[in-house]
Design a protein around this motif. Structure first.
Motif, PDB file in Angstrom:
ATOM      1  N   GLU A  44       0.831  -1.216   0.000  1.00  0.00           N
ATOM      2  CA  GLU A  44       0.000   0.000   0.000  1.00  0.00           C
ATOM      3  C   GLU A  44       0.860   1.258   0.000  1.00  0.00           C
ATOM      4  O   GLU A  44       0.566   2.233  -0.701  1.00  0.00           O
ATOM      5  N   GLU A 124      -8.613  10.137  -7.003  1.00  0.00           N
ATOM      6  CA  GLU A 124      -9.340   8.993  -7.569  1.00  0.00           C
ATOM      7  C   GLU A 124      -8.488   7.737  -7.595  1.00  0.00           C
ATOM      8  O   GLU A 124      -9.002   6.626  -7.494  1.00  0.00           O
ATOM      9  N   ARG A 125      -7.181   7.914  -7.739  1.00  0.00           N
ATOM     10  CA  ARG A 125      -6.273   6.773  -7.731  1.00  0.00           C
ATOM     11  C   ARG A 125      -6.001   6.281  -6.307  1.00  0.00           C
ATOM     12  O   ARG A 125      -5.928   5.079  -6.035  1.00  0.00           O
ATOM     13  N   ILE A 127      -7.777   6.862  -3.298  1.00  0.00           N
ATOM     14  CA  ILE A 127      -8.884   6.448  -2.424  1.00  0.00           C
ATOM     15  C   ILE A 127      -9.112   4.931  -2.474  1.00  0.00           C
ATOM     16  O   ILE A 127      -9.190   4.290  -1.413  1.00  0.00           O
ATOM     17  N   PRO A 128      -9.168   4.321  -3.659  1.00  0.00           N
ATOM     18  CA  PRO A 128      -9.444   2.863  -3.689  1.00  0.00           C
ATOM     19  C   PRO A 128      -8.325   1.993  -3.118  1.00  0.00           C
ATOM     20  O   PRO A 128      -8.576   0.825  -2.807  1.00  0.00           O
ATOM     21  N   GLY A 132     -11.649   0.411  -0.623  1.00  0.00           N
ATOM     22  CA  GLY A 132     -12.071  -0.295  -1.829  1.00  0.00           C
ATOM     23  C   GLY A 132     -13.560  -0.236  -2.071  1.00  0.00           C
ATOM     24  O   GLY A 132     -14.007  -0.166  -3.209  1.00  0.00           O
ATOM     25  N   ASP A 135     -17.961   4.293  -2.829  1.00  0.00           N
ATOM     26  CA  ASP A 135     -18.502   4.701  -4.129  1.00  0.00           C
ATOM     27  C   ASP A 135     -18.002   6.114  -4.454  1.00  0.00           C
ATOM     28  O   ASP A 135     -18.473   7.092  -3.888  1.00  0.00           O
ATOM     29  N   THR A 136     -16.992   6.199  -5.355  1.00  0.00           N
ATOM     30  CA  THR A 136     -16.440   7.536  -5.664  1.00  0.00           C
ATOM     31  C   THR A 136     -16.637   7.900  -7.125  1.00  0.00           C
ATOM     32  O   THR A 136     -16.954   7.055  -7.922  1.00  0.00           O
TER      33      THR A 136
END
Ligand SMILES: Nc1nc2c(ncn2[C@@H]2O[C@H](COP(=O)(O)OP(=O)(O)OP(=O)(O)O)[C@@H](O)[C@H]2O)c(=O)[nH]1
Ligand SMILES: [Mg+2]
Length: 136
Positions: A44, A124-125, A127-128, A132, A135-136
């Motif tokens: 991570e 956007e890259r 956050i997941p 995971g 909902d973005t």
């Protein structure tokens, strides 16, 4: 609403600044969409800082963010990405303005308390990697 990814680094947690840092974002009017205290895996950490892979400070940076628990969060609000970046202050805390998080609580470039996504695309890259199911 615009979302951003923020992480309170291990030095921020060690110094007891979790409440202070979160308070600043809340008081500014940003909404907390998600938040958790975790220990990063090496995977991570390397993924979060993948754009810095190969630079001379990469190893030190990754080892530092693995040195203790961190608080990761998703904040939302109008212009959230830039608002957070301004509130953080410059990368090198020695140059950071008083009133910014780094300008008030840090002096060393590695131990600079907080990470914030530097663009909407970065958010956007990032956050997941940590949220995971969000909902973005
Ligand atoms: N030792 C050293 N560390 C650096 C240098 N540049 C960046 N770093 C570290 O690497 C982290 C990521 O660098 P950047 O993404 O360019 O800076 P930033 O966006 O202000 O910091 P983050 O929010 O943590 O991503 C910084 O927070 C610093 O801790 C450097 O020139 N030397
Ligand atoms: Mg950065």
């Amino acid at each position: 609403m615009e979302k951003t990814f923020v992480m309170i680094k291990p030095d921020g947690v060690r110094k007891g600044l979790v409440g202070e840092v979160i308070h600043r974002f809340e008081a500014r009017g940003l909404d907390i969409e998600a938040l958790k205290l975790i220990r990063l895996s090496r995977k991570e950490a390397e993924e979060l800082y993948s754009i810095h892979r190969g630079k001379d400070f990469f190893e030190e940076l990754v080892n530092f963010v693995l040195s203790g628990p961190v608080v990761v969060m998703v904040l939302s609000g109008e212009g959230a990405v830039n608002v957070v970046r301004k509130m953080m202050g410059t990368t090198n805390p020695k140059d950071a303005e008083p009133g910014t998080i780094r300008g008030d609580f840090a002096l060393e470039i590695t131990e600079n308390i907080v990470h914030g996504a530097d663009s909407e695309e970065s958010a956007e890259r990032e956050i997941p990697i940590f949220f995971g199911g969000l909902d973005t």
